[in-house]
Design a protein around this motif. Structure first.
Motif, mmCIF file in Angstrom:
data_model
loop_
_atom_site.group_PDB
_atom_site.id
_atom_site.type_symbol
_atom_site.label_atom_id
_atom_site.label_comp_id
_atom_site.label_asym_id
_atom_site.label_seq_id
_atom_site.Cartn_x
_atom_site.Cartn_y
_atom_site.Cartn_z
ATOM 1 N N ALA A 273 -45.467 -8.049 10.134
ATOM 2 C CA ALA A 273 -45.134 -9.248 10.909
ATOM 3 C C ALA A 273 -43.628 -9.499 10.910
ATOM 4 O O ALA A 273 -43.053 -9.895 11.924
ATOM 5 C CB ALA A 273 -45.872 -10.456 10.350
ATOM 6 N N ALA A 274 -42.972 -9.268 9.787
ATOM 7 C CA ALA A 274 -41.523 -9.479 9.703
ATOM 8 C C ALA A 274 -40.758 -8.527 10.611
ATOM 9 O O ALA A 274 -39.692 -8.861 11.125
ATOM 10 C CB ALA A 274 -41.060 -9.309 8.258
ATOM 11 N N ILE A 275 -41.296 -7.353 10.842
ATOM 12 C CA ILE A 275 -40.649 -6.380 11.724
ATOM 13 C C ILE A 275 -41.048 -6.619 13.180
ATOM 14 O O ILE A 275 -40.217 -6.559 14.083
ATOM 15 C CB ILE A 275 -41.026 -4.940 11.297
ATOM 16 C CG1 ILE A 275 -40.439 -4.660 9.912
ATOM 17 C CG2 ILE A 275 -40.544 -3.912 12.311
ATOM 18 C CD1 ILE A 275 -40.962 -3.393 9.280
ATOM 19 N N ALA A 276 -42.315 -6.903 13.422
ATOM 20 C CA ALA A 276 -42.829 -6.997 14.785
ATOM 21 C C ALA A 276 -42.378 -8.255 15.521
ATOM 22 O O ALA A 276 -42.108 -8.195 16.718
ATOM 23 C CB ALA A 276 -44.351 -6.935 14.762
ATOM 24 N N LEU A 277 -42.298 -9.379 14.855
ATOM 25 C CA LEU A 277 -41.971 -10.624 15.537
ATOM 26 C C LEU A 277 -40.586 -10.604 16.186
ATOM 27 O O LEU A 277 -40.468 -10.935 17.372
ATOM 28 C CB LEU A 277 -42.119 -11.812 14.586
ATOM 29 C CG LEU A 277 -42.082 -13.183 15.242
ATOM 30 C CD1 LEU A 277 -43.180 -13.306 16.290
ATOM 31 C CD2 LEU A 277 -42.246 -14.267 14.192
ATOM 32 N N PRO A 278 -39.518 -10.211 15.499
ATOM 33 C CA PRO A 278 -38.213 -10.137 16.173
ATOM 34 C C PRO A 278 -38.196 -9.125 17.323
ATOM 35 O O PRO A 278 -37.584 -9.372 18.363
ATOM 36 C CB PRO A 278 -37.256 -9.711 15.065
ATOM 37 C CG PRO A 278 -37.917 -10.109 13.804
ATOM 38 C CD PRO A 278 -39.386 -9.976 14.066
ATOM 39 N N ALA A 279 -38.878 -8.007 17.157
ATOM 40 C CA ALA A 279 -38.935 -7.016 18.228
ATOM 41 C C ALA A 279 -39.658 -7.585 19.445
ATOM 42 O O ALA A 279 -39.250 -7.356 20.587
ATOM 43 C CB ALA A 279 -39.623 -5.749 17.744
ATOM 44 N N TYR A 280 -40.715 -8.337 19.220
ATOM 45 C CA TYR A 280 -41.458 -8.964 20.312
ATOM 46 C C TYR A 280 -40.601 -10.008 21.020
ATOM 47 O O TYR A 280 -40.605 -10.091 22.242
ATOM 48 C CB TYR A 280 -42.747 -9.590 19.772
ATOM 49 C CG TYR A 280 -43.553 -10.290 20.824
ATOM 50 C CD1 TYR A 280 -44.218 -9.573 21.811
ATOM 51 C CD2 TYR A 280 -43.643 -11.685 20.847
ATOM 52 C CE1 TYR A 280 -44.959 -10.211 22.786
ATOM 53 C CE2 TYR A 280 -44.383 -12.327 21.820
ATOM 54 C CZ TYR A 280 -45.032 -11.601 22.788
ATOM 55 O OH TYR A 280 -45.760 -12.243 23.760
ATOM 56 N N GLN A 281 -39.850 -10.812 20.282
ATOM 57 C CA GLN A 281 -38.976 -11.814 20.888
ATOM 58 C C GLN A 281 -37.903 -11.151 21.758
ATOM 59 O O GLN A 281 -37.580 -11.638 22.840
ATOM 60 C CB GLN A 281 -38.327 -12.684 19.807
ATOM 61 C CG GLN A 281 -39.287 -13.616 19.106
ATOM 62 C CD GLN A 281 -39.936 -14.617 20.032
ATOM 63 O OE1 GLN A 281 -39.330 -15.126 20.951
ATOM 64 N NE2 GLN A 281 -41.214 -14.879 19.799
ATOM 65 N N GLN B 255 -37.853 -11.418 30.625
ATOM 66 C CA GLN B 255 -37.537 -12.621 31.392
ATOM 67 C C GLN B 255 -36.233 -12.452 32.165
ATOM 68 O O GLN B 255 -36.121 -12.882 33.314
ATOM 69 C CB GLN B 255 -37.481 -13.838 30.469
ATOM 70 C CG GLN B 255 -38.846 -14.267 29.980
ATOM 71 C CD GLN B 255 -38.799 -15.477 29.065
ATOM 72 O OE1 GLN B 255 -37.768 -15.850 28.515
ATOM 73 N NE2 GLN B 255 -39.952 -16.110 28.894
ATOM 74 N N THR B 256 -35.243 -11.809 31.555
ATOM 75 C CA THR B 256 -33.991 -11.548 32.255
ATOM 76 C C THR B 256 -34.247 -10.634 33.450
ATOM 77 O O THR B 256 -33.745 -10.880 34.550
ATOM 78 C CB THR B 256 -32.963 -10.902 31.302
ATOM 79 O OG1 THR B 256 -32.816 -11.729 30.151
ATOM 80 C CG2 THR B 256 -31.620 -10.734 31.969
ATOM 81 N N ASP C 2 -33.360 -17.421 23.037
ATOM 82 C CA ASP C 2 -32.235 -16.493 22.902
ATOM 83 C C ASP C 2 -31.430 -16.351 24.183
ATOM 84 O O ASP C 2 -30.243 -16.053 24.148
ATOM 85 C CB ASP C 2 -32.727 -15.098 22.482
ATOM 86 C CG ASP C 2 -33.186 -15.052 21.041
ATOM 87 O OD1 ASP C 2 -32.843 -15.978 20.281
ATOM 88 O OD2 ASP C 2 -33.889 -14.097 20.677
ATOM 89 N N ILE C 3 -32.054 -16.537 25.333
ATOM 90 C CA ILE C 3 -31.371 -16.320 26.614
ATOM 91 C C ILE C 3 -31.142 -17.600 27.408
ATOM 92 O O ILE C 3 -30.542 -17.555 28.481
ATOM 93 C CB ILE C 3 -32.136 -15.298 27.482
ATOM 94 C CG1 ILE C 3 -33.556 -15.776 27.758
ATOM 95 C CG2 ILE C 3 -32.112 -13.929 26.841
ATOM 96 C CD1 ILE C 3 -34.315 -14.928 28.761
ATOM 97 N N LYS C 4 -31.594 -18.722 26.903
ATOM 98 C CA LYS C 4 -31.408 -19.992 27.603
ATOM 99 C C LYS C 4 -29.910 -20.273 27.732
ATOM 100 O O LYS C 4 -29.200 -20.337 26.742
ATOM 101 C CB LYS C 4 -32.097 -21.115 26.835
ATOM 102 C CG LYS C 4 -32.475 -22.301 27.686
ATOM 103 C CD LYS C 4 -33.322 -23.277 26.914
ATOM 104 C CE LYS C 4 -34.765 -22.850 27.018
ATOM 105 N NZ LYS C 4 -35.699 -23.837 26.520
ATOM 106 N N GLY C 5 -29.426 -20.394 28.963
ATOM 107 C CA GLY C 5 -28.004 -20.616 29.216
ATOM 108 C C GLY C 5 -27.290 -19.368 29.712
ATOM 109 O O GLY C 5 -26.161 -19.444 30.191
ATOM 110 N N ALA C 6 -27.932 -18.207 29.634
ATOM 111 C CA ALA C 6 -27.332 -16.980 30.176
ATOM 112 C C ALA C 6 -27.259 -17.079 31.697
ATOM 113 O O ALA C 6 -28.053 -17.780 32.324
ATOM 114 C CB ALA C 6 -28.142 -15.762 29.761
#
Length: 166
Positions: free
Chosen positions: A23-31, A38-39, A123-127
């Motif tokens: 979970a510690a590895i997968a969650l950041p990769a998923y985000q 979305q971009t 992470d991308i809000k405001g880009a």
């Protein structure tokens, strides 16, 4: 001798530790995956506006975002209605801060710009994403960090370039 009926505490702790590590590895990769998708989605939504801009210019009309079509102006269809400033996309910030179109008739250039907001990943809000048309009718895509705190260059879709500002 009795047969064991179940798991020992150490076996359960090992399984939970493995799940925690995954979970510690997968969650950041998923985000990161969500941010890039979305971009890419917003780049695609702006690409629909490119076709409408080219069609309007070909017909000798001025491309606009939020005005009903007339003899001299053509709505490119990226807003929720003819009179609205809000983009159809739920990833673009509302109002004129979210979506803008700048047409310069003297140079025959167009800048179609979107700022990510609303339901975009944090992470991308405001880009900022821009589709730019030069005087020859060539389109380029640019992505800038803007005010996005967690923006990474890897969020920039293929075919676009990362710039300092738009």
């Amino acid at each position: 001798m009795n047969a064991q009926k179940g798991f020992t505490l150490i076996e359960l702790m090992i399984v939970i530790a493995i799940i925690g590590i995954l979970a510690a590895i997968a969650l950041p990769a998923y985000q990161d995956y969500i941010s890039k998708s979305q971009t890419t989605r917003v780049v695609g939504e702006l690409a629909a506006g490119k076709t409408a801009v080219d069609a309007a210019l070909f017909e000798g009309k001025t491309p606009v975002l939020s005005q009903a079509s007339s003899t001299s102006k053509e709505n490119i269809g990226l807003t929720s209605s003819d009179t609205s400033q809000n983009a159809r996309s739920n990833l673009i910030a509302p109002g004129t801060a979210g979506l803008s179109l700048t047409y310069t008739p003297a140079q025959n250039t167009v800048v179609l710009k979107a700022t990510l907001g609303q339901r975009a990943n944090n992470d991308i809000k405001g880009a900022e994403i821009a589709q730019k048309r030069d005087a020859n009718g060539n389109w380029t895509c640019e992505v800038a960090k803007g005010s996005a705190k967690g923006f990474k260059e890897k969020f920039t879709p293929t075919g676009c370039k990362t710039v300092a500002s738009i």
